[in-house]
Design an enzyme around this catalytic site. Structure first.
Site, PDB file in Angstrom:
ATOM      1  N   SER A   8       1.460  -1.423  -3.741  1.00 27.73           N
ATOM      2  CA  SER A   8       2.465  -0.536  -4.156  1.00 27.73           C
ATOM      3  C   SER A   8       1.953   0.112  -5.268  1.00 27.73           C
ATOM      4  O   SER A   8       0.813  -0.375  -5.620  1.00 27.73           O
ATOM      5  CB  SER A   8       3.516  -1.437  -4.954  1.00 27.73           C
ATOM      6  OG  SER A   8       3.303  -2.201  -6.009  1.00 27.73           O
ATOM      7  N   CYS A   9       2.300   1.292  -5.690  1.00 23.73           N
ATOM      8  CA  CYS A   9       1.507   2.067  -6.778  1.00 23.73           C
ATOM      9  C   CYS A   9       2.611   2.797  -7.408  1.00 23.73           C
ATOM     10  O   CYS A   9       3.930   2.638  -6.877  1.00 23.73           O
ATOM     11  CB  CYS A   9       0.718   3.064  -6.280  1.00 23.73           C
ATOM     12  SG  CYS A   9       1.366   4.378  -4.928  1.00 23.73           S
TER      13      CYS A   9
END
Length: 516
Positions: A8-9
């Site tokens: 995830s970012c």
């Protein structure tokens, strides 16, 4: 071995999926199997429970905390930032394999991890939305993750609202001439007579369609500050933070405090909700705590404190900042564009890049429905600068392929599309292999583009998209010219630096051959 992972970012657009691909490819190259759950802006498809149960180890590559982390309890886990997976996928796979072997040799480690998860991780394992911040991180890391969680949930509202309003203005100008964008802002759902689009919509009228898009886009824009505030509070306090955060953001928006007000109410709401949720109360009261006591008291604290104490000074500060941006022109505008361009080119999707991007996207909320607001020029400068590095590397590998390795030449082909789509991460493989030359070149080229975009007065309402939103970009020819200039500058520097070292190596090899 069998591995699972989660990536995830903050924006959930590029890093999330590039990291997943890098891990899966590294596992395949090492002879292992791996499945990755991408928790991106499009949502996530959770890994099956049996797949997790069969896994030998877990790799978390994330900048936002993993949703439902308790599912992975009892497994050897590698926990890193998302960029680590992109730059060193094979290294992470090797670490995971070594850790899995270590745990196999000592079963007590798995038992201890499972027991610890049962004691402290029950809330996450129970399902629902997990908190978004790693409790083990430092204060600075936590603050950045709290902020970026709010920004990541806000961006889709910016995209929907900004693009709809831009399309509305295009149709309005086609229907009513150059002043159409000014006239269309009078339409709403509450106006009287023909200006009420709900009562006067005509499916064969361009004006009606323009008004419809404008009203819907404005409605989406109205949620920017409440969503920013609500999900900052959510990152701090989990679900209890949503109600006070969203209500506080609405109050901040109503008072004209803008995104600064949203930041303030998000933090107040998050800490108030977390404080109240940790009260030790009688077991008879516990059942009503999450549905009555926590939202009631935290909302009262957040709204009351902002209205009576913080609202007016923050509104004043917001007005001063907006006035400063509005009056910015000439050299000051170019300097700001250069600084933002340097930030976009420095770490290619990392924290510095994200700060510049967040500044631009949150500024779109302050731009409202103005057709030439300085915030729209800032967004254009940031988007243009963010496209430079991958496009320059694509061009460099095309013009001088012998200066690059075979994998880099393959990455260069993909970088054309990534750069054109405003995905700065397309240059990360090059920067990871040769950070000094690539990053220094990227900073210079992106600075040139940022400064020129501001000087040319290009504008954009969409927070993402690159060439795919070109019809919505003001002064788009000059926007493209600014990008081209930065790409040429960066390409020239990269090629010159690599050619210098390439020539030096050849000279050394020739000298050694002569001695032999």
């Amino acid at each position: 071995m069998k591995f699972v992972g989660v990536t995830s970012c903050p924006t959930g657009i590029a890093h999330t999926y590039m990291a997943a691909e890098a891990l899966e490819q590294a596992a395949k190259d090492a002879g292992h199997e791996m499945e990755v759950e991408t928790q991106g802006s499009a949502g996530s498809n959770p890994l099956p429970a049996q797949t997790i149960a069969d896994a030998d180890a877990v790799i978390f590559a994330h900048d936002l905390e993993v949703k439902d982390k308790g599912r992975f309890a009892g497994k050897p886990t590698i926990d890193v930032g998302v960029k680590k997976a992109i730059s060193d996928g094979p290294g992470l796979i090797a670490q995971a394999a070594a850790m899995a072997e270590e745990w196999r040799a000592d079963p007590s480690k798995a038992a201890a991890a499972t027991a610890a998860a049962g004691a402290g991780g029950g809330a996450s394992a129970a399902g629902g939305l997990a908190t978004k911040v790693d409790d083990g991180g430092g204060v600075g890391t936590k603050i950045r993750q709290w902020l970026m969680t709010g920004v990541s949930y806000m961006i889709p509202f910016v995209a929907a609202g900004g693009i709809l309003i831009a399309l509305s203005f295009m149709l309005a100008q086609a229907a009513m001439g150059k002043n159409g964008a000014i006239e269309i802002v009078n339409y709403s759902l509450t106006a009287e007579g023909d200006l009420n689009i709900a009562n006067s919509f005509n499916p064969v009228s361009l004006t009606s369609w323009a008004a419809l898009l404008y009203v819907i886009g404005s409605a989406a824009f109205g949620f920017l500050v409440p969503i920013l505030s609500g999900f900052i509070a959510f990152a701090i306090a989990d679900r209890p933070g949503l109600v006070p955060g969203i209500v506080g953001g609405f109050i901040a928006n109503t008072m004209g405090a803008g995104f600064l007000g949203g930041l303030a109410t998000g933090f107040i709401a998050g800490f108030a909700a977390r404080w109240i949720s940790r009260w030790k109360v009688h077991k008879g009261v516990r059942g009503i705590m999450p549905v009555i006591v926590i939202p009631l008291l935290s909302t009262l604290i957040t709204g009351g404190l902002f209205i009576t104490v913080l609202g007016r000074p923050i509104t004043w500060l917001t007005n001063q900042l907006n006035d400063a941006l509005t009056n910015m022109s000439g050299g000051s505008a170019v300097i700001l564009g250069v600084i933002l361009g340097m930030m976009m080119g420095f770490d290619l999707g990392g924290p510095v890049n994200k700060v510049a991007y967040a500044f631009a996207t949150t500024g779109l909320a302050a731009a409202g429905t103005a057709t030439d607001a300085p915030q729209l020029r800032i967004m254009a400068a940031v988007m243009a600068a963010g496209m430079v590095a991958p496009l320059a590397m694509a061009l460099a590998t095309t013009l001088r392929p012998k200066l690059f390795t075979e994998p880099e030449r393959e990455n260069g082909k993909a970088a054309w599309l990534l750069g054109a789509s405003f995905i700065s991460e397309g240059a990360i493989p090059f920067a990871a292999a040769d950070p000094l030359r690539i990053i220094s070149s990227s900073v210079v080229g992106s600075a040139v583009t940022g400064g020129l975009a501001m000087a040319f007065g290009s504008t954009v309402r969409a927070p993402h998209g690159g060439i795919w939103v070109l019809p919505l970009i003001g002064n788009w020819l000059l926007f493209v010219a600014a990008i081209a200039a930065g790409v040429v500058v960066m390409t020239a520097i990269v090629v010159a630096l690599k050619q210098r070292d390439h020539s030096r190596i050849q000279m050394e090899e020739t000298a050694e051959a002569a001695l032999v």
